[in-house]
Write a protein that holds these residues in place. Structure first.
Motif, mmCIF file in Angstrom:
data_model
loop_
_atom_site.group_PDB
_atom_site.id
_atom_site.type_symbol
_atom_site.label_atom_id
_atom_site.label_comp_id
_atom_site.label_asym_id
_atom_site.label_seq_id
_atom_site.Cartn_x
_atom_site.Cartn_y
_atom_site.Cartn_z
ATOM 1 N N ALA A 1 -60.074 -2.819 14.054
ATOM 2 C CA ALA A 1 -58.918 -3.368 13.335
ATOM 3 C C ALA A 1 -59.317 -4.656 12.613
ATOM 4 C CB ALA A 1 -57.780 -3.619 14.311
ATOM 5 N N TYR B 1 -62.286 -3.645 9.800
ATOM 6 C CA TYR B 1 -61.845 -2.929 8.596
ATOM 7 C C TYR B 1 -60.570 -3.551 8.036
ATOM 8 C CZ TYR B 1 -65.424 0.201 10.192
ATOM 9 O OH TYR B 1 -66.641 0.703 10.588
ATOM 10 N N LYS C 1 -69.777 9.621 12.427
ATOM 11 C CA LYS C 1 -69.027 9.813 11.176
ATOM 12 C C LYS C 1 -68.479 8.465 10.748
ATOM 13 C CE LYS C 1 -69.822 13.946 10.233
ATOM 14 N NZ LYS C 1 -69.650 15.001 11.174
ATOM 15 N N ARG C 2 -68.968 7.964 9.588
ATOM 16 C CA ARG C 2 -68.513 6.671 9.082
ATOM 17 C C ARG C 2 -67.995 6.865 7.666
ATOM 18 N NH1 ARG C 2 -71.445 1.871 8.669
ATOM 19 N NH2 ARG C 2 -69.616 0.915 9.609
ATOM 20 N N HIS D 1 -68.000 4.196 5.726
ATOM 21 C CA HIS D 1 -68.526 3.033 5.008
ATOM 22 C C HIS D 1 -70.043 2.977 5.085
ATOM 23 C CE1 HIS D 1 -64.393 2.154 6.087
ATOM 24 N NE2 HIS D 1 -64.370 1.624 4.881
ATOM 25 N N GLY E 1 -70.846 4.336 13.831
ATOM 26 C CA GLY E 1 -70.007 5.541 13.919
ATOM 27 C C GLY E 1 -69.884 6.150 15.307
ATOM 28 N N ILE E 2 -70.097 5.333 16.326
ATOM 29 C CA ILE E 2 -70.020 5.864 17.698
ATOM 30 C C ILE E 2 -68.720 5.428 18.392
ATOM 31 C CG2 ILE E 2 -70.999 5.294 19.996
ATOM 32 C CD1 ILE E 2 -72.366 7.591 18.963
ATOM 33 N N ALA F 1 -65.807 7.858 18.628
ATOM 34 C CA ALA F 1 -66.218 9.031 19.422
ATOM 35 C C ALA F 1 -66.148 8.691 20.903
ATOM 36 C CB ALA F 1 -67.626 9.469 19.026
HETATM 37 P P1 ADP Z 1 -68.086 2.257 13.267
HETATM 38 O O1 ADP Z 1 -67.004 1.267 13.212
HETATM 39 O O2 ADP Z 1 -69.252 1.820 14.063
HETATM 40 O O3 ADP Z 1 -68.463 2.782 11.942
HETATM 41 P P2 ADP Z 1 -66.231 3.997 14.584
HETATM 42 O O4 ADP Z 1 -66.480 5.269 15.264
HETATM 43 O O5 ADP Z 1 -65.583 2.912 15.344
HETATM 44 O O6 ADP Z 1 -67.621 3.560 14.042
HETATM 45 O O7 ADP Z 1 -65.355 4.308 13.329
HETATM 46 C C1 ADP Z 1 -65.668 5.401 12.479
HETATM 47 C C2 ADP Z 1 -65.187 5.140 11.084
HETATM 48 O O8 ADP Z 1 -63.766 5.146 11.056
HETATM 49 C C3 ADP Z 1 -65.539 3.767 10.580
HETATM 50 O O9 ADP Z 1 -66.837 3.802 9.984
HETATM 51 C C4 ADP Z 1 -64.471 3.487 9.571
HETATM 52 O O10 ADP Z 1 -64.801 4.063 8.341
HETATM 53 C C5 ADP Z 1 -63.281 4.208 10.116
HETATM 54 N N1 ADP Z 1 -62.364 3.287 10.821
HETATM 55 C C6 ADP Z 1 -62.332 3.051 12.139
HETATM 56 N N2 ADP Z 1 -61.331 2.174 12.454
HETATM 57 C C7 ADP Z 1 -60.737 1.860 11.295
HETATM 58 C C8 ADP Z 1 -59.637 1.021 10.936
HETATM 59 N N3 ADP Z 1 -58.971 0.326 11.847
HETATM 60 N N4 ADP Z 1 -59.289 0.946 9.628
HETATM 61 C C9 ADP Z 1 -59.945 1.655 8.714
HETATM 62 N N5 ADP Z 1 -60.985 2.475 8.977
HETATM 63 C C10 ADP Z 1 -61.377 2.578 10.246
#
Ligand code: ADP
Length: 495
Positions: A396, A399, A442-443, A445, A453-454, A457
């Protein structure tokens, strides 16, 4: 020398002894000539009412119309005897079914003197036979109407009285005492016998699943259930049962069990592999970081130009990213063996506080504001719950849009679950990405925002192992709310 006795006296005694048989003489004129006690018992006439009456008073109007009395007398006169097995009429008009005989009494010269008749009331037996026939007809009707196996058993199950196999197993028309070995797979016989004994003792329903030999000789599965029928004294007089073919379901169950076992095995193998791989990767990666940093420190001014320094910095940061990735992988792989249950319920609020303490750096550098509503206690291992909150709150903040990120953590009761929410005012997620982001690696960004991206998951794995569900509601540019549900009362099952 034979004992001397009065023949007349003996005959009289015999007639009295045979009191449940009506035994009497009919004259050649067709009139009833004698009476015995059995006549009163079977036909209800006294001697005065009986003797002298025509034989026809004992016959039904239908038989009289069909000249049955004449026919019977003629047959007896010709053949010496005539069977008398039919409905008769008693005094007062009620009917009884009689199993009897009419005998012609002839002199030594062959002259017809009279007829004798012996009658026994077998109405009850006839009614019982009729009831049995009706019950058999009903049984057949049920057998024909259902595709199930229908069966009747004796009170102690030693005899299978009837069985309609429904095309599944072969029918039994006559009672069988070797039904157990004939129909039931030998491995299942002890279990079936035990269920029978239990049902007989408790006088309750018998219910068991077992294998049977089918019509075509192959083995199938049935779910068999039988209920006791009771007589007037509350004793079991019969068992009536039905068995349905559950072969397809059993085959599916066995297949599913096999798949689950295969899956569990391959999951174990994978976790093991991930643990070993990430553990073994860490050591060389640490070396790369350390020696690159040593290079930078020792030869910075003497040998390295600016580009070389830049390259080395890149090597260090890449290696560090890889170290983080391997730690996260290790954590993810280790999740399936982390215990789910805490010793006592965990205050979710404390876990949020723990997560915020771990995220202190990020919170301060972004001036993030994190607020929290009332949170319940839950049955989930504290470290896992802390991890959940840390990943969601961390995201939170990470992003967020440029302005100060705001995050709110709440919870409410929803039936048997607590539904938690982590809401931000960040960049949001497009609808078509909202499922994918929970998959490992899965990311949405690039490397501009750190991460591997973990995190989500891990959240999904924790929540699902605890018997819950996680999802996101979001629109691009409008913030996101991550929801997860955890069972309120039930202890999470280990998966
Ligand atoms: P990471 O943050 O390490 O990339 P996450 O598994 O936590 O991996 O999240 C996966 C993807 O989901 C992130 O790369 C991001 O693109 C998206 N995401 C996660 N949380 C948010 C959020 N609060 N707002 C927007 N996008 C998010």
């Amino acid at each position: 020398m034979p004992p001397h006795f009065d023949m007349k006296e003996v005959c009289h005694l015999l007639l009295e002894e045979l009191g449940d048989h009506a035994i009497f003489i009919i004259g050649v004129d067709g009139k009833l000539a004698t009476w015995n006690a059995g006549v009163e018992r079977v036909l209800q006439y006294t001697e005065e009412e009986f003797v002298g009456q025509p034989l026809t008073i004992l016959f039904t109007p239908e038989d009289i119309a069909n000249k049955v009395p004449e026919e019977e007398t003629r047959t007896a006169a010709q053949n010496g005897r005539a069977p008398d097995i039919r409905w008769h009429v008693r005094k007062g008009g009620s009917r009884i079914f009689v199993d009897g005989v009419m005998v012609a009494l002839k002199s030594q010269t062959g002259e017809l003197i009279a007829f004798a008749k012996v009658m026994r009331d077998v109405t009850e037996r006839v009614h019982a036979d009729e009831a049995l026939r009706a019950s058999e007809a009903r049984f057949r009707a049920i057998v024909n109407a259902t595709s199930q196996v229908i069966y009747c058993m004796s009170p102690d199950w030693t005899e299978m009285r009837q069985l309609g196999g429904g095309g599944f197993i072969s029918d039994t028309e006559s009672p069988s005492t070797n039904w157990l070995t004939e129909y039931i797979h030998s491995d299942d016989q002890p279990e079936v016998l035990e269920a029978i004994q239990k049902a007989i003792r408790a006088k309750t329903v018998f219910e068991v699943e077992h294998r049977v030999r089918r019509v075509d000789g192959t083995l199938g599965w049935v779910h068999s259930r039988a209920a006791p029928l009771f007589d007037g004294n509350g004793e079991i007089c019969e068992w009536f049962g039905a068995a349905s073919d559950i072969t397809a379901r059993k085959v599916m169950e066995q297949e599913r069990e096999r798949l689950v076992m295969d899956l569990a095995r391959s999951n174990d193998d994978l976790s093991q592999f991930a643990r070993v791989a990430s553990h073994d990767l860490k050591a060389p990666l640490n070396n790369i970081v350390q020696f690159s940093q040593l290079l930078l420190k020792r030869y910075k001014t003497a040998v390295l130009d600016e580009t070389a320094e830049e390259f080395l910095d890149l090597i260090v940061s890449s290696a560090q990213r890889m170290i983080r990735l391997t730690s996260d992988l290790l954590r993810y792989a280790g999740l399936s063996s982390t215990p789910l249950l805490p010793a006592k319920p965990i205050r979710a609020k404390s876990m949020v506080e723990g997560a915020l303490a771990n995220l202190q750096g990020e919170i301060e550098s972004t001036s993030a504001v994190v607020t929290c509503g009332t949170l319940p206690e839950v049955n989930l291992e504290g470290a896992l719950l802390l991890q959940l909150f840390q990943n969601l709150i961390g995201n939170a903040i990470k992003y967020s849009k440029r302005d100060a990120p705001r995050t709110y953590i709440g919870a409410e009761e929803d039936g048997d679950y607590y539904q938690f929410s982590v809401r931000d005012n960040g960049i949001g997620i497009e609808a078509h990405h909202q499922d994918r982001i929970f998959e490992p690696f899965k990311r949405l960004h690039g490397t501009d925002i750190p991460g591997n991206g973990i995190g989500l998951a891990v959240c999904k794995r924790v929540v699902e192992r605890a018997g819950g569900r996680i999802w996101v509601e979001s629109a691009l540019g409008e913030g996101s709310t991550f929801y997860f549900k955890l069972p309120r009362h039930e202890v999470p099952k280990e998966s």
